[in-house]
Motif scaffolding. Structure first.
Motif, PDB file in Angstrom:
ATOM      1  N   MET A   1       1.364  -0.623   0.056  1.00 20.13           N
ATOM      2  CA  MET A   1       0.625  -0.152  -0.213  1.00 20.13           C
ATOM      3  C   MET A   1       0.739   1.173   0.170  1.00 20.13           C
ATOM      4  SD  MET A   1      -2.321   1.800   2.630  1.00 20.13           S
ATOM      5  CE  MET A   1      -3.907   0.676   3.085  1.00 20.13           C
ATOM      6  N   ASN A   2       0.756   2.447  -0.845  1.00 21.93           N
ATOM      7  CA  ASN A   2       1.764   3.893  -0.643  1.00 21.93           C
ATOM      8  C   ASN A   2       0.496   4.197   0.475  1.00 21.93           C
ATOM      9  OD1 ASN A   2       1.529   5.959  -1.232  1.00 21.93           O
ATOM     10  ND2 ASN A   2       1.545   5.779  -3.089  1.00 21.93           N
ATOM     11  N   ILE A   3       0.981   4.157   1.174  1.00 22.36           N
ATOM     12  CA  ILE A   3       0.868   4.728   3.090  1.00 22.36           C
ATOM     13  C   ILE A   3       0.294   6.531   2.773  1.00 22.36           C
ATOM     14  CG2 ILE A   3       0.905   5.254   5.020  1.00 22.36           C
ATOM     15  CD1 ILE A   3       2.334   2.916   5.138  1.00 22.36           C
ATOM     16  N   LEU A   4       1.339   7.716   1.928  1.00 20.14           N
ATOM     17  CA  LEU A   4       0.846   8.436   1.525  1.00 20.14           C
ATOM     18  C   LEU A   4      -0.324   9.217   0.820  1.00 20.14           C
ATOM     19  CD1 LEU A   4       2.019  11.929   2.298  1.00 20.14           C
ATOM     20  CD2 LEU A   4       3.872  10.664  -0.171  1.00 20.14           C
ATOM     21  N   ALA A   5      -0.636   7.933  -0.005  1.00 19.61           N
ATOM     22  CA  ALA A   5      -2.068   8.223  -1.267  1.00 19.61           C
ATOM     23  C   ALA A   5      -3.062   7.627  -0.382  1.00 19.61           C
ATOM     24  CB  ALA A   5      -1.145   7.523  -2.013  1.00 19.61           C
ATOM     25  N   GLU A   6      -3.133   6.943   0.467  1.00 25.20           N
ATOM     26  CA  GLU A   6      -4.218   6.438   1.806  1.00 25.20           C
ATOM     27  C   GLU A   6      -4.014   7.784   2.651  1.00 25.20           C
ATOM     28  OE1 GLU A   6      -5.981   3.457   1.479  1.00 25.20           O
ATOM     29  OE2 GLU A   6      -7.279   4.557   2.620  1.00 25.20           O
ATOM     30  N   LEU A   7      -3.604   8.188   3.309  1.00 29.60           N
ATOM     31  CA  LEU A   7      -3.590   9.819   3.655  1.00 29.60           C
ATOM     32  C   LEU A   7      -3.850  10.714   3.451  1.00 29.60           C
ATOM     33  CD1 LEU A   7      -0.576   9.629   6.623  1.00 29.60           C
ATOM     34  CD2 LEU A   7      -2.674   8.470   7.185  1.00 29.60           C
ATOM     35  N   ARG A   8      -3.794  10.506   1.952  1.00 33.84           N
ATOM     36  CA  ARG A   8      -3.668  11.949   1.342  1.00 33.84           C
ATOM     37  C   ARG A   8      -5.389  11.634   0.812  1.00 33.84           C
ATOM     38  NH1 ARG A   8       1.242  13.020  -2.748  1.00 33.84           N
ATOM     39  NH2 ARG A   8       2.151  14.870  -1.116  1.00 33.84           N
ATOM     40  N   ARG A   9      -6.151  10.488   0.240  1.00 29.49           N
ATOM     41  CA  ARG A   9      -7.572   9.988   0.101  1.00 29.49           C
ATOM     42  C   ARG A   9      -8.676  10.207   1.270  1.00 29.49           C
ATOM     43  NH1 ARG A   9      -5.462   6.135  -2.529  1.00 29.49           N
ATOM     44  NH2 ARG A   9      -5.643   4.879  -1.516  1.00 29.49           N
ATOM     45  N   ARG A  10      -7.541  10.392   3.026  1.00 31.98           N
ATOM     46  CA  ARG A  10      -9.011  10.518   3.107  1.00 31.98           C
ATOM     47  C   ARG A  10      -8.822  12.183   3.511  1.00 31.98           C
ATOM     48  NH1 ARG A  10      -8.386   5.514   6.788  1.00 31.98           N
ATOM     49  NH2 ARG A  10      -8.001   4.106   5.821  1.00 31.98           N
ATOM     50  N   PHE A  11      -7.338  12.903   4.108  1.00 32.72           N
ATOM     51  CA  PHE A  11      -7.681  14.521   3.875  1.00 32.72           C
ATOM     52  C   PHE A  11      -8.602  14.613   2.904  1.00 32.72           C
ATOM     53  CE2 PHE A  11      -4.843  16.172   7.006  1.00 32.72           C
ATOM     54  CZ  PHE A  11      -4.151  15.097   7.279  1.00 32.72           C
ATOM     55  N   SER A  12      -8.616  14.363   1.543  1.00 32.27           N
ATOM     56  CA  SER A  12      -9.200  15.055   1.071  1.00 32.27           C
ATOM     57  C   SER A  12     -10.935  14.650   1.431  1.00 32.27           C
ATOM     58  CB  SER A  12      -8.928  13.726  -0.352  1.00 32.27           C
ATOM     59  OG  SER A  12      -9.589  14.621  -1.676  1.00 32.27           O
ATOM     60  N   ALA A  13     -10.806  13.233   1.432  1.00 31.36           N
ATOM     61  CA  ALA A  13     -12.781  13.325   2.432  1.00 31.36           C
ATOM     62  C   ALA A  13     -12.946  14.406   3.175  1.00 31.36           C
ATOM     63  CB  ALA A  13     -12.377  12.033   2.588  1.00 31.36           C
ATOM     64  N   ALA A  14     -11.997  14.649   4.110  1.00 28.47           N
ATOM     65  CA  ALA A  14     -12.059  15.521   5.731  1.00 28.47           C
ATOM     66  C   ALA A  14     -12.185  17.133   5.317  1.00 28.47           C
ATOM     67  CB  ALA A  14     -10.920  15.340   6.065  1.00 28.47           C
ATOM     68  N   LEU A  15     -11.986  17.540   3.617  1.00 25.49           N
ATOM     69  CA  LEU A  15     -11.662  18.354   2.882  1.00 25.49           C
ATOM     70  C   LEU A  15     -12.801  18.988   2.814  1.00 25.49           C
ATOM     71  CD1 LEU A  15      -7.487  18.740   2.530  1.00 25.49           C
ATOM     72  CD2 LEU A  15      -8.740  20.170   3.882  1.00 25.49           C
ATOM     73  N   ALA A  16     -13.373  18.396   2.032  1.00 19.19           N
ATOM     74  CA  ALA A  16     -14.237  18.381   1.130  1.00 19.19           C
ATOM     75  C   ALA A  16     -15.258  19.569   1.170  1.00 19.19           C
ATOM     76  CB  ALA A  16     -15.016  17.248   0.827  1.00 19.19           C
ATOM     77  N   GLU A  17     -16.048  19.458   2.507  1.00 18.11           N
ATOM     78  CA  GLU A  17     -16.525  21.000   2.902  1.00 18.11           C
ATOM     79  C   GLU A  17     -15.499  21.441   3.057  1.00 18.11           C
ATOM     80  OE1 GLU A  17     -18.585  19.709   6.227  1.00 18.11           O
ATOM     81  OE2 GLU A  17     -18.863  17.613   5.561  1.00 18.11           O
ATOM     82  N   SER A  18     -14.823  22.257   3.047  1.00 16.18           N
ATOM     83  CA  SER A  18     -13.974  23.541   3.290  1.00 16.18           C
ATOM     84  C   SER A  18     -13.895  23.218   2.175  1.00 16.18           C
ATOM     85  CB  SER A  18     -13.021  22.922   4.256  1.00 16.18           C
ATOM     86  OG  SER A  18     -12.879  22.859   5.418  1.00 16.18           O
ATOM     87  N   THR A  19     -13.307  22.822   0.992  1.00 20.35           N
ATOM     88  CA  THR A  19     -12.982  23.797  -0.381  1.00 20.35           C
ATOM     89  C   THR A  19     -13.215  22.718  -1.446  1.00 20.35           C
ATOM     90  OG1 THR A  19     -10.933  23.769  -1.510  1.00 20.35           O
ATOM     91  CG2 THR A  19     -11.053  22.276  -0.103  1.00 20.35           C
ATOM     92  N   ASP A  20     -13.235  23.796  -2.664  1.00 17.60           N
ATOM     93  CA  ASP A  20     -13.941  22.859  -4.235  1.00 17.60           C
ATOM     94  C   ASP A  20     -12.762  21.840  -5.058  1.00 17.60           C
ATOM     95  OD1 ASP A  20     -16.911  24.268  -3.879  1.00 17.60           O
ATOM     96  OD2 ASP A  20     -15.026  25.356  -5.558  1.00 17.60           O
ATOM     97  N   ASP A  21     -11.647  22.470  -4.315  1.00 14.63           N
ATOM     98  CA  ASP A  21     -10.316  22.023  -4.979  1.00 14.63           C
ATOM     99  C   ASP A  21      -9.784  20.980  -3.275  1.00 14.63           C
ATOM    100  OD1 ASP A  21      -8.618  20.654  -6.143  1.00 14.63           O
ATOM    101  OD2 ASP A  21      -7.506  22.826  -6.251  1.00 14.63           O
ATOM    102  N   PRO A  22     -10.378  20.041  -2.747  1.00 11.93           N
ATOM    103  CA  PRO A  22      -9.702  19.456  -1.667  1.00 11.93           C
ATOM    104  C   PRO A  22      -8.591  18.596  -1.838  1.00 11.93           C
ATOM    105  CG  PRO A  22     -11.127  17.755  -2.484  1.00 11.93           C
ATOM    106  CD  PRO A  22     -11.554  19.056  -3.185  1.00 11.93           C
ATOM    107  N   GLU A  23      -8.705  17.911  -4.099  1.00  7.93           N
ATOM    108  CA  GLU A  23      -7.207  17.326  -3.786  1.00  7.93           C
ATOM    109  C   GLU A  23      -6.141  17.797  -3.648  1.00  7.93           C
ATOM    110  OE1 GLU A  23      -7.101  14.313  -5.805  1.00  7.93           O
ATOM    111  OE2 GLU A  23      -8.696  13.631  -4.945  1.00  7.93           O
ATOM    112  N   GLN A  24      -6.100  18.911  -4.121  1.00  6.24           N
ATOM    113  CA  GLN A  24      -4.770  20.236  -3.795  1.00  6.24           C
ATOM    114  C   GLN A  24      -3.923  19.970  -2.443  1.00  6.24           C
ATOM    115  OE1 GLN A  24      -5.501  24.483  -5.390  1.00  6.24           O
ATOM    116  NE2 GLN A  24      -3.333  25.149  -4.182  1.00  6.24           N
ATOM    117  N   PHE A  25      -5.069  20.467  -1.404  1.00  2.00           N
ATOM    118  CA  PHE A  25      -4.512  20.891  -0.191  1.00  2.00           C
ATOM    119  C   PHE A  25      -4.194  19.053   0.518  1.00  2.00           C
ATOM    120  CE2 PHE A  25      -7.228  24.619  -1.408  1.00  2.00           C
ATOM    121  CZ  PHE A  25      -6.075  25.048  -0.646  1.00  2.00           C
TER     122      PHE A  25
END
Ligand code: ARG
Length: 658
Positions: A1-25
Motif C-alpha cells: 500500500m502507498n501509505i502517503l496516497a492513502e492518507l491523502r485520500r483520507r484528507f481529501s475526504a475530510a477537506l471536501a466541505e471546506s474547499t472545492d479543490d480538496p485534492e490540491q490541499f
C-alpha cells in the motif's frame, strides 16, 4: 500500500466541505522531516485558512475532527500555527511490515487502471558516434520501463534509431571514395565510423573557412564598442544591459578559461583538415563534397539501387555493434523501429496535415504553425525532403493507431526540448490530444574539465571502452575491499571479476539515475564508485552485508521467510527501518508521477542508511533472545529484498558476496 496516497485520500475526504479543490490541499500531506513530529505531517490548514479567512489552528482542528484515520494512526495532533502531525499506530505498522514480508510484490499493488505506454529511448543515430547522452537515455529509459511495468502498466520499449538520416549520405559517399577495404573487412563498424568522421570533417571545412573571417571581424567590432559602452553606462545605469550584451557576445565568440568560443571551434574545424595530409588532399579533390553528400542521401531516399544496397549492407552491422553495448548493459527492447520504418508514411502524413489545413505552404516548404511560436514546424522542406519532425509525427500516428499507446515517453537530451514542444503541439492539433506525450528530458553529462563529456574514441567502440574502464576501476575497489576483510580475503579471482562487472556497470547506471534528470552532472569515477554515499556500490555492499549476516547465522532465506516468524518493531531504529520498508510502493509511485528514477535511488539510499543505523543500535545474530533474533533476521532479510528489488528496477545487479 502507498501509505502517503492513502492518507491523502483520507484528507481529501475530510477537506471536501471546506474547499472545492480538496485534492490540491490533500497533496500537502508529506512525510515528516523530523521524527519528533510524527511520521507524516499535513500543512494544508494554513494556506486554506488564509483562503477562506479563518483561524488556521481552528481549521486544523476541524479537519482533524472530520478526519477518518484512526485505523492507521494515533489520534492526530494539531501543533504550532496549524500543522497536523500524524503518527502511524505501532500495531498497524507492524501488521503492514509483516504483510509486506509475506508479499511477493513487496507491498506494491498493480495500478487499478493500467495504461499502455510506449517508451522511446536510447535511439542513437547509427553509424555515427554514439555519445554518453545516448547512454543516459538508455539507462533512464530502461529504468522507467521496468518501474512502470512493476506498477502494472503495459509498456513497450522502442529504440527509435536514426537509421535514415544524412549520416548515411556521408558513409555512402565515404565508402565510394575513401574506403579502406581491409579495415572494413576486419572491423566494419569501426571503418564506417571512421568514414563518417572523415567525411563529416571535410563537409564542415568550407563553411568554417567562410565563417571564420566574419566571426573575427564581429569580435573586433565588439571589442571596439565595449569601452564606449562602458563609459556610457557610467552615466546612465540603463545602458548597463548593453554592456552585458556585448560582453556576453564576446565570451561566446572568444570563449572563456573553461569554455572554447565559436572562433576557436571554427578554427579547430579548419585545422582538422589543414593539419592532416590525407584530409588536405581529399579536400582538394572533393571541393563540393557537402553537396555531393546531400545528393547521396537524396538518392537513398529516392530508392536508388546502389545506395539502397549499401544501406542494407551497413545497417545490420551497425545494429549488431549497438547490440553488444545493450547486452553488456543488460538492456533489451521490445522493438527497434528506426526512422526508416516510417518512410512510406511520411508523404501521406503531410498530405493529411495539408488536407486538414494544418500544414500550409511557406517559401516552398510545408509548415505547421504553432500559436505563440515564431519558428514553424517544417514537415517538408522546399526541396521535397521530409524532416526529423515529419518522422516523429508519423511515429506518433503509428504508436497510437497500431500499438494503442495512451502515453508516449521520449527519453531524450534536454537540448531537443524545442523540437518536442512543437511536435506535441502539432500532434495535438492533428488529433492526438488524448495521448499523453512527454519529453522525459535530461541534462548533459560533463567531464571534469567542465565540458560535455566525451569518451576517448568518441564512438560506439568508445562507449564500450568506457564500460571497460568502469569495470577496471571497480575491480580496484573490489580488491581493496576484499583484501581488507578482518579474516582475510573471501573471493577468488573469478568471483572478483564478476563482482567488478556488477559494480562497474551498476556504478555507471546509478550515476545517470540518481541525479535529478534535468540537471547536468559531472562524470567522476571517484564519486561514482565510492563505497560510502549515494552510489550503487554503497547499496550493493548493503545488500551483500545482509546476505553475509544470513550466511554467518547459517540461515536459509527461504526457510526464514516461510517460518512465520513475525517482525517486531520495538526499538526506534527498528521502527524507522520498518516504516521505510512500508514506503517502497510510495517511492515507485513517485517515480511514475513525473518519470523521475531519482525518486527511487533516493529511497534506496535512505533505506541503506536506516539499515546501517539499525545495525549500530540493534544486534541481530547476537540479539538477547531467540524471538528478537528471529524478528531482526526477518527485518534485515526484508530490507535486503527491497534493496535488491529496487536496484533491479533500476537495471542494477547485486551480488550476494563481495
Ligand atoms: N536519434 C536522435 C538523436 O540521436 C534521438 C531520437 C529521439 N527520439 C525521437 N522520437 N525523436 O538525437
Amino acid at each position: 500500500m502507498n501509505i502517503l496516497a492513502e492518507l491523502r485520500r483520507r484528507f481529501s475526504a475530510a477537506l471536501a466541505e471546506s474547499t472545492d479543490d480538496p485534492e490540491q490541499f490533500a497533496q500537502m500531506v508529506r512525510p515528516a522531516q523530523d521524527p519528533r513530529f510524527g511520521d507524516f505531517q499535513a500543512n494544508c490548514a494554513m494556506p486554506l485558512a488564509k483562503l477562506i479567512g479563518t483561524n488556521p489552528r481552528d481549521l486544523a482542528q476541524q479537519i482533524v475532527d472530520k478526519l477518518d484515520v484512526l485505523d492507521l494512526c494515533d489520534p492526530p495532533e494539531v501543533a504550532g500555527p496549524g500543522f497536523i502531525n500524524l503518527r502511524l499506530r505501532d500495531d498497524w505498522l507492524e501488521a503492514e511490515v509483516n504483510a509486506i514480508a509475506f508479499d511477493s510484490g513487496l507491498g506494491v499493488q498493480p495500478v487499478e487502471t493500467p495504461r499502455k505506454y510506449v517508451v522511446d529511448f536510447s535511439s542513437p543515430n547509427v553509424a555515427k558516434p554514439m555519445h554518453v547522452g545516448h547512454l543516459r537515455s538508455t539507462v533512464i529509459g530502461d529504468a522507467l520501463c521496468r518501474i512502470l511495468r512493476a506498477l502494472g502498466h503495459d509498456v513497450t520499449s522502442d529504440n527509435h534509431i536514426g537509421d535514415w538520416g544524412t549520416q548515411f549520405g556521408m558513409i555512402i559517399y565515404g565508402y565510394k571514395h575513401f574506403l579502406d577495404r581491409s579495415s572494413y573487412e576486419t572491423d566494419p563498424v569501426g571503418e564506417l565510423a571512421r568514414l563518417y568522421r572523415f567525411v563529416n570533417t571535410l563537409c564542415d571545412y568550407p563553411a568554417a573557412k567562410e565563417k571564420l573571417p566574419q566571426l573575427e571581424q564581429r569580435l573586433a567590432e565588439l571589442k571596439q564598442q565595449l569601452p564606449q559602452a562602458r563609459e556610457q553606462a557610467k552615466s546612465d545605469k540603463k545602458l548597463k544591459k548593453n554592456v552585458k550584451r556585448i560582453e556576453s557576445e564576446i565570451r561566446d565568440l572568444a570563449g572563456t578559461d573553461d569554455r572554447a568560443g565559436e572562433i576557436a571551434e571554427t578554427q579547430k574545424k579548419i585545422a582538422a583538415v589543414e593539419s592532416d595530409l590525407a584530409l588536405r588532399q581529399a579536400m582538394q579533390e572533393h571541393p563540393g563534397i557537402a553537396r555531393s553528400v546531400r545528393d547521396e542521401t537524396a538518392r537513398l531516399h529516392a530508392g536508388d539501387d546502389d545506395n539502397t544496397r549499401l544501406w542494407e549492407e551497413f545497417l545490420p552491422q551497425c545494429i549488431s555493434a549497438l547490440q553488444q553495448v545493450y547486452q553488456r548493459l543488460g538492456i533489451t527492447f521490445d522493438m527497434t523501429l528506426g526512422e526508416s520504418h516510417y518512410q512510406a508514411q511520411l508523404g501521406p502524413a503531410v498530405d493529411d496535415l495539408a488536407a486538414q489545413g494544418l500544414a500550409v505552404e511557406s517559401d516552398g516548404a510545408m509548415c505547421v504553425f504553432i500559436e505563440g511560436n515564431d519558428a514553424p514546424f517544417i514537415v517538408r522542406k522546399s526541396d521535397g525532403a521530409f524532416t526529423y519532425a515529419t518522422t516523429d509525427l508519423a511515429t506518433i500516428h503509428y504508436r497510437v493507431r497500431e500499438l494503442g499507446a495512451q502515453a508516449i515517453l521520449y527519453v531524450v537530451d534536454a537540448r531537443q526540448s524545442e523540437h518536442f514542444d512543437l511536435l506535441f503541439a502539432a500532434a495535438r492539433k492533428w488529433g492526438y490530444a488524448e495521448t499523453e506525450l512527454k519529453h522525459v528530458s535530461f541534462g548533459t553529462v560533463m567531464g571534469e574539465d567542465g565540458r560535455p563529456f566525451k569518451t576517448r574514441a568518441g564512438d560506439v567502440v568508445g562507449l564500450e571502452s568506457l564500460l571497460d574502464e568502469a569495470v577496471v576501476e571497480a575491480r580496484k575497489i573490489v580488491d581493496a575491499n576484499d583484501d581488507a576483510k578482518p579474516d582475510g580475503p573471501e573471493l577468488d579471482d573469478e568471483t572478483r571479476s564478476k563482482v567488478a562487472e556488477v559494480v562497474g556497470i551498476g556504478g555507471i547506471k546509478y550515476a545517470d539515475l540518481h541525479h535529478n534528470r534535468d540537471s547536468d552532472y559531472i562524470f567522476s569515477w571517484e564519486k561514482m564508485l565510492a563505497t560510502r554515499g549515494d552510489t550503487a556500490t554503497y547499496m550493493q555492499y548493503a545488500y551483500a552485508r545482509v546476505c553475509g549476516i544470513l550466511r554467518r547465522g547459517g540461515i536459509d532465506p527461504t526457510e526464514l521467510r516461510a517460518s512465520g516468524e513475525r517482525i517486531r518493531l520495538d526499538e526506534p531504529a527498528e521502527r524507522s527501518l520498518g516504516l521505510q520498508l512500508c514506503r517502497f510502493a510510495e517511492a515507485l509511485d513517485a517515480v511514475a508521477t513525473e518519470y523521475r528514477p531519482n525518486q527511487l535511488t533516493q529511497y534506496l539510499f535512505e533505506t541503506a542508511n536506516l539499515l546501517s543505523t539499525f545495525y549500530e543500535q540493534c544486534p541481530v545474530l547476537k540479539a538477547d533472545d531467540e524471538a528478537t533474533r528471529n524478528s531482526r533476521l526477518r527485518l534485515v532479510d526484508l530490507t535486503g529484498r527491497i534493496i535488491q528489488h529496487g536496484l533491479s528496477l533500476l537495471g542494477i545487479d547485486t551480488c550476494e558476496q563481495m
